[in-house]
Design a protein around this motif. Structure first.
Motif, PDB file in Angstrom:
ATOM      1  N   ASP A   1       0.744  -1.430  -0.018  1.00 19.48           N
ATOM      2  CA  ASP A   1       0.011  -0.077   0.061  1.00 19.48           C
ATOM      3  C   ASP A   1       0.977   1.223   0.041  1.00 19.48           C
ATOM      4  O   ASP A   1       0.482   2.126  -0.702  1.00 19.48           O
ATOM      5  CB  ASP A   1      -0.798  -0.036   1.327  1.00 19.48           C
ATOM      6  CG  ASP A   1      -2.247   0.478   0.938  1.00 19.48           C
ATOM      7  OD1 ASP A   1      -2.776   0.267   0.011  1.00 19.48           O
ATOM      8  OD2 ASP A   1      -2.677   1.406   1.751  1.00 19.48           O
TER       9      ASP A   1
ATOM     10  N   ASP B   1      -9.059   5.217  -7.479  1.00 19.85           N
ATOM     11  CA  ASP B   1      -9.939   4.190  -7.450  1.00 19.85           C
ATOM     12  C   ASP B   1     -11.449   5.027  -7.920  1.00 19.85           C
ATOM     13  O   ASP B   1     -12.152   4.516  -8.689  1.00 19.85           O
ATOM     14  CB  ASP B   1     -10.248   3.748  -6.203  1.00 19.85           C
ATOM     15  CG  ASP B   1      -9.128   3.104  -5.785  1.00 19.85           C
ATOM     16  OD1 ASP B   1      -8.356   2.481  -6.527  1.00 19.85           O
ATOM     17  OD2 ASP B   1      -8.964   2.669  -4.651  1.00 19.85           O
TER      18      ASP B   1
ATOM     19  N   ASP C   1     -21.302   1.941  -3.126  1.00 22.49           N
ATOM     20  CA  ASP C   1     -21.467   0.631  -3.010  1.00 22.49           C
ATOM     21  C   ASP C   1     -20.323  -0.224  -3.782  1.00 22.49           C
ATOM     22  O   ASP C   1     -19.700  -0.922  -3.155  1.00 22.49           O
ATOM     23  CB  ASP C   1     -22.823   0.038  -3.521  1.00 22.49           C
ATOM     24  CG  ASP C   1     -23.938   0.412  -2.534  1.00 22.49           C
ATOM     25  OD1 ASP C   1     -23.790   1.057  -1.503  1.00 22.49           O
ATOM     26  OD2 ASP C   1     -25.102   0.406  -3.026  1.00 22.49           O
ATOM     27  N   ARG C   2     -20.055   0.139  -4.656  1.00 22.75           N
ATOM     28  CA  ARG C   2     -19.015  -0.500  -5.437  1.00 22.75           C
ATOM     29  C   ARG C   2     -17.556  -0.275  -4.789  1.00 22.75           C
ATOM     30  O   ARG C   2     -16.807  -1.242  -4.841  1.00 22.75           O
ATOM     31  CB  ARG C   2     -18.773   0.305  -6.942  1.00 22.75           C
ATOM     32  CG  ARG C   2     -19.821  -0.224  -7.985  1.00 22.75           C
ATOM     33  CD  ARG C   2     -19.390   0.238  -9.465  1.00 22.75           C
ATOM     34  NE  ARG C   2     -20.569   0.261 -10.199  1.00 22.75           N
ATOM     35  CZ  ARG C   2     -20.551   0.450 -11.288  1.00 22.75           C
ATOM     36  NH1 ARG C   2     -19.191   0.363 -12.139  1.00 22.75           N
ATOM     37  NH2 ARG C   2     -21.634   0.258 -12.113  1.00 22.75           N
TER      38      ARG C   2
ATOM     39  N   LEU D   1     -17.102   0.200  -1.641  1.00 23.48           N
ATOM     40  CA  LEU D   1     -17.117  -0.161  -0.378  1.00 23.48           C
ATOM     41  C   LEU D   1     -16.861   0.841   0.645  1.00 23.48           C
ATOM     42  O   LEU D   1     -16.304   0.661   1.500  1.00 23.48           O
ATOM     43  CB  LEU D   1     -16.336  -1.490   0.170  1.00 23.48           C
ATOM     44  CG  LEU D   1     -16.597  -2.702  -0.525  1.00 23.48           C
ATOM     45  CD1 LEU D   1     -15.597  -3.703  -0.556  1.00 23.48           C
ATOM     46  CD2 LEU D   1     -17.985  -3.152  -0.538  1.00 23.48           C
ATOM     47  N   TRP D   2     -17.333   2.164   0.128  1.00 23.98           N
ATOM     48  CA  TRP D   2     -17.293   3.479   1.227  1.00 23.98           C
ATOM     49  C   TRP D   2     -18.697   3.882   1.753  1.00 23.98           C
ATOM     50  O   TRP D   2     -19.494   3.569   1.111  1.00 23.98           O
ATOM     51  CB  TRP D   2     -16.787   4.352   0.067  1.00 23.98           C
ATOM     52  CG  TRP D   2     -15.340   4.601  -0.275  1.00 23.98           C
ATOM     53  CD1 TRP D   2     -14.512   3.252  -0.123  1.00 23.98           C
ATOM     54  CD2 TRP D   2     -14.489   5.673  -0.916  1.00 23.98           C
ATOM     55  NE1 TRP D   2     -13.170   3.766  -0.517  1.00 23.98           N
ATOM     56  CE2 TRP D   2     -13.265   5.125  -1.025  1.00 23.98           C
ATOM     57  CE3 TRP D   2     -14.946   6.833  -1.096  1.00 23.98           C
ATOM     58  CZ2 TRP D   2     -12.147   5.886  -1.576  1.00 23.98           C
ATOM     59  CZ3 TRP D   2     -13.959   7.634  -1.795  1.00 23.98           C
ATOM     60  CH2 TRP D   2     -12.486   7.108  -1.904  1.00 23.98           C
ATOM     61  N   SER D   3     -18.605   4.505   2.687  1.00 26.50           N
ATOM     62  CA  SER D   3     -19.666   5.118   3.295  1.00 26.50           C
ATOM     63  C   SER D   3     -20.198   6.371   2.325  1.00 26.50           C
ATOM     64  O   SER D   3     -19.096   6.517   1.542  1.00 26.50           O
ATOM     65  CB  SER D   3     -19.470   5.689   4.530  1.00 26.50           C
ATOM     66  OG  SER D   3     -18.769   6.720   4.462  1.00 26.50           O
TER      67      SER D   3
ATOM     68  N   ARG E   1     -18.152   9.289   3.264  1.00 27.48           N
ATOM     69  CA  ARG E   1     -16.768   9.348   2.826  1.00 27.48           C
ATOM     70  C   ARG E   1     -16.643   9.814   1.208  1.00 27.48           C
ATOM     71  O   ARG E   1     -16.103  10.799   0.916  1.00 27.48           O
ATOM     72  CB  ARG E   1     -16.186   8.025   3.040  1.00 27.48           C
ATOM     73  CG  ARG E   1     -14.678   8.172   2.633  1.00 27.48           C
ATOM     74  CD  ARG E   1     -13.839   6.737   2.725  1.00 27.48           C
ATOM     75  NE  ARG E   1     -12.849   6.592   2.211  1.00 27.48           N
ATOM     76  CZ  ARG E   1     -12.004   5.755   2.017  1.00 27.48           C
ATOM     77  NH1 ARG E   1     -12.302   4.554   2.620  1.00 27.48           N
ATOM     78  NH2 ARG E   1     -10.783   5.877   1.609  1.00 27.48           N
TER      79      ARG E   1
END
Lengths: 157, 157
Positions: free
Chosen positions: B26, B45, B65-66, B68-70, B73
DNA sequence: GGCGGATTGATGACATGTCAACCAGATGGC
DNA sequence: GCCATCTGGTTGACATGTCATCAATCCGCC
């Protein structure tokens, strides 16, 4: 950089799977750890590294290196953990600039309370889903990548 | 939780290797991406998800959703990216509450400039270090873990 | 048609992480 | 012994992420 070799389908899928797993696993483990033990993952990592150490204490820079954290990050995080009574700072006899972090009794209690549940969660969501061969492959591959990154870092700087 | 089954040596090693790789990979990928393209990983991303989409635009919630974020955010991050001219917000015709994010020409240029280098870095630091068998194992294993986490999430809630 | 609860996205307060500047003490050359 | 430089750790400003809350809108049901 010229003529990029894109990822083939398998590679693409593995890469995406890795990133998705990373994110979901992280969220879930953090969620359970906070719910069951009131600790964040960084908290837990600090505490368990300290707990594994013979004297329950480490030089700040030593701990930062082990965790792959910047000194600054560690320093900030420790002041927060210190305020919660999980660790203390001590002066370093050998080096007047230095500082030593030590686990408090409460810190020790906290990791010991957290550890069984956390290990169980790691098992439940990762380890127990893998075959022995997959564990071996994961072990081999991650260490190869780590070695590559650290050697490169060492030789370039 | 009672009578914890600790990790055996192999499992422990794989788990530590995974976490170390995660962190180092990372750091390195983020470092190179920022240096070569002026983008953070989250920026990249967002941009690449948008670029892959037929119309270069997505509903905010769909994108969240794709990734995986709130939503929160994503909303915060988009206002920052919007200020840099990488994306714009549009109203959603179908749903008066909704918002749509769209790639700007500049955003498109940014991903296209960044992608080859980023893919090359992913290859150099991960993919090209693995055997075909290991790629296949990684692919299988990550997807199994992801499925487990998402199924569980769905069935429990 | 209209009410009540759910959903969408924005926002502000706060926690956490990064980066650059800084201080005190160590270290090495002379 | 003394100065220049380096190192370990702290700090403050700022970027980023999380959480709770809010307003607008949608939807199901009467």
């Amino acid at each position: 950089m010229e003529r990029p070799r894109w990822l083939d389908e398998r590679e693409q899928s593995a890469w995406r799977g890795y990133r998705r797993m990373r994110r979901l696993l992280d969220l879930e483990l953090a969620r359970e750890l906070m719910r069951d033990a009131g600790l964040s993952e960084p908290d837990y990592d600090v505490l368990s590294d300290l707990a594994e150490t013979p004297d329950q204490r480490l030089r700040l820079s030593e701990l930062a290196d082990r965790m792959l954290w910047s000194r600054s990050r560690l320093s900030h995080h420790l002041t927060r953990m210190q305020q919660r009574g999980l660790v203390t700072r001590e002066e370093c006899a050998a080096d007047g600039r230095g500082a030593v972090v030590a686990l408090t009794a409460e810190g020790r209690r906290a990791v010991e309370a957290a550890a069984p549940g956390h290990v169980a969660a790691v098992r439940r969501h990762l380890i127990d889903l893998l075959t022995p061969d997959e564990i071996a492959a994961l072990d081999a591959l991650t260490h190869r990548v780590v070695d590559h990154l650290t050697d490169e870092g060492r030789s370039l700087r």
